[in-house]
Design a protein around this motif. Structure first.
Motif, short mmCIF file in Angstrom:
data_model
loop_
_atom_site.label_atom_id
_atom_site.label_comp_id
_atom_site.label_asym_id
_atom_site.label_seq_id
_atom_site.Cartn_x
_atom_site.Cartn_y
_atom_site.Cartn_z
N VAL A 62 0.84 -1.21 0.00
CA VAL A 62 0.00 0.00 0.00
C VAL A 62 0.87 1.25 0.00
O VAL A 62 0.59 2.21 -0.73
CB VAL A 62 -0.98 -0.01 1.19
N GLN A 63 1.93 1.25 0.79
CA GLN A 63 2.82 2.41 0.83
C GLN A 63 3.44 2.67 -0.54
O GLN A 63 3.55 3.82 -0.97
CB GLN A 63 3.91 2.22 1.89
N GLN A 64 3.83 1.60 -1.24
CA GLN A 64 4.37 1.76 -2.59
C GLN A 64 3.31 2.28 -3.55
O GLN A 64 3.59 3.14 -4.39
CB GLN A 64 4.92 0.43 -3.11
N LEU A 65 2.10 1.78 -3.44
CA LEU A 65 1.01 2.22 -4.30
C LEU A 65 0.69 3.69 -4.07
O LEU A 65 0.54 4.46 -5.03
CB LEU A 65 -0.23 1.36 -4.05
N ILE A 66 0.59 4.09 -2.82
CA ILE A 66 0.25 5.47 -2.48
C ILE A 66 1.32 6.44 -2.98
O ILE A 66 1.01 7.55 -3.40
CB ILE A 66 0.02 5.61 -0.96
N GLN A 68 2.72 6.41 -5.67
CA GLN A 68 2.46 6.64 -7.09
C GLN A 68 1.24 7.52 -7.32
O GLN A 68 0.85 7.77 -8.46
CB GLN A 68 2.27 5.32 -7.82
N GLU A 69 0.60 7.98 -6.24
CA GLU A 69 -0.60 8.80 -6.29
C GLU A 69 -1.67 8.18 -7.20
O GLU A 69 -2.09 8.77 -8.21
CB GLU A 69 -0.26 10.22 -6.74
N PRO A 70 -2.16 7.00 -6.83
CA PRO A 70 -3.12 6.28 -7.68
C PRO A 70 -4.51 6.90 -7.62
O PRO A 70 -4.87 7.60 -6.68
CB PRO A 70 -3.14 4.89 -7.05
N SER A 71 -5.30 6.59 -8.64
CA SER A 71 -6.71 6.96 -8.65
C SER A 71 -7.48 5.97 -7.77
O SER A 71 -6.96 4.90 -7.41
CB SER A 71 -7.26 6.91 -10.08
N SER A 72 -8.72 6.29 -7.47
CA SER A 72 -9.56 5.38 -6.69
C SER A 72 -9.74 4.05 -7.42
O SER A 72 -9.77 2.99 -6.79
CB SER A 72 -10.93 6.00 -6.43
N GLU A 73 -9.83 4.12 -8.74
CA GLU A 73 -9.99 2.89 -9.53
C GLU A 73 -8.75 2.00 -9.41
O GLU A 73 -8.86 0.78 -9.32
CB GLU A 73 -10.26 3.21 -11.00
N PHE A 78 -6.21 -2.83 -7.02
CA PHE A 78 -5.22 -3.40 -6.12
C PHE A 78 -5.92 -4.24 -5.03
O PHE A 78 -5.54 -5.37 -4.76
CB PHE A 78 -4.39 -2.27 -5.49
N LEU A 79 -6.96 -3.69 -4.43
CA LEU A 79 -7.67 -4.40 -3.36
C LEU A 79 -8.42 -5.61 -3.89
O LEU A 79 -8.59 -6.60 -3.17
CB LEU A 79 -8.64 -3.45 -2.66
N ASP A 80 -8.84 -5.56 -5.14
CA ASP A 80 -9.55 -6.68 -5.73
C ASP A 80 -8.68 -7.95 -5.75
O ASP A 80 -9.19 -9.05 -5.62
CB ASP A 80 -10.02 -6.33 -7.14
N ARG A 81 -7.38 -7.76 -5.87
CA ARG A 81 -6.47 -8.93 -5.84
C ARG A 81 -6.52 -9.62 -4.48
O ARG A 81 -6.45 -10.85 -4.41
CB ARG A 81 -5.04 -8.51 -6.16
N TYR A 82 -6.65 -8.85 -3.42
CA TYR A 82 -6.76 -9.45 -2.08
C TYR A 82 -8.14 -10.03 -1.86
O TYR A 82 -8.28 -11.07 -1.21
CB TYR A 82 -6.44 -8.40 -1.01
#
Length: 93
Positions: A62-66, A68-73, A78-82
């Protein structure tokens, strides 16, 4: 203590801390041996709990994803994988 750290139309992520200590906003101070993360897939009506090493890996990802300033989509993808790991459906009583 439960802290909601993400909420969208598709997912909700809660940080759980059973030690009684208040977690920092980014979760960096959380003792994941006494808590973890709960990911709720609202559309599939399923949830999964991540504790211990799985929670540490999740937090790191999550820290790596954030960063990158991701969109909500992108966060939902990302969460769908979990969410795919969940086998237990939520049931309202």
């Amino acid at each position: 203590m439960q802290t909601m750290i993400y909420d969208s139309d598709a997912f909700c992520v809660l940080q759980l801390d059973w030690s009684g200590a208040q977690a920092s906003q980014d979760g960096a101070e959380a003792d994941l041996s006494r808590g973890g993360y709960e990911i709720v897939d609202k559309f599939a009506r399923k949830e999964i709990f991540l504790g211990g090493r799985a929670a540490e890996g999740f937090r790191h990802s999550v820290q790596q994803l954030i960063a990158q300033e991701p969109s909500s989509e992108e966060i939902d993808d990302f969460l769908d994988r979990y969410s795919a790991l969940s086998r237990q459906s939520l049931q309202a009583h």
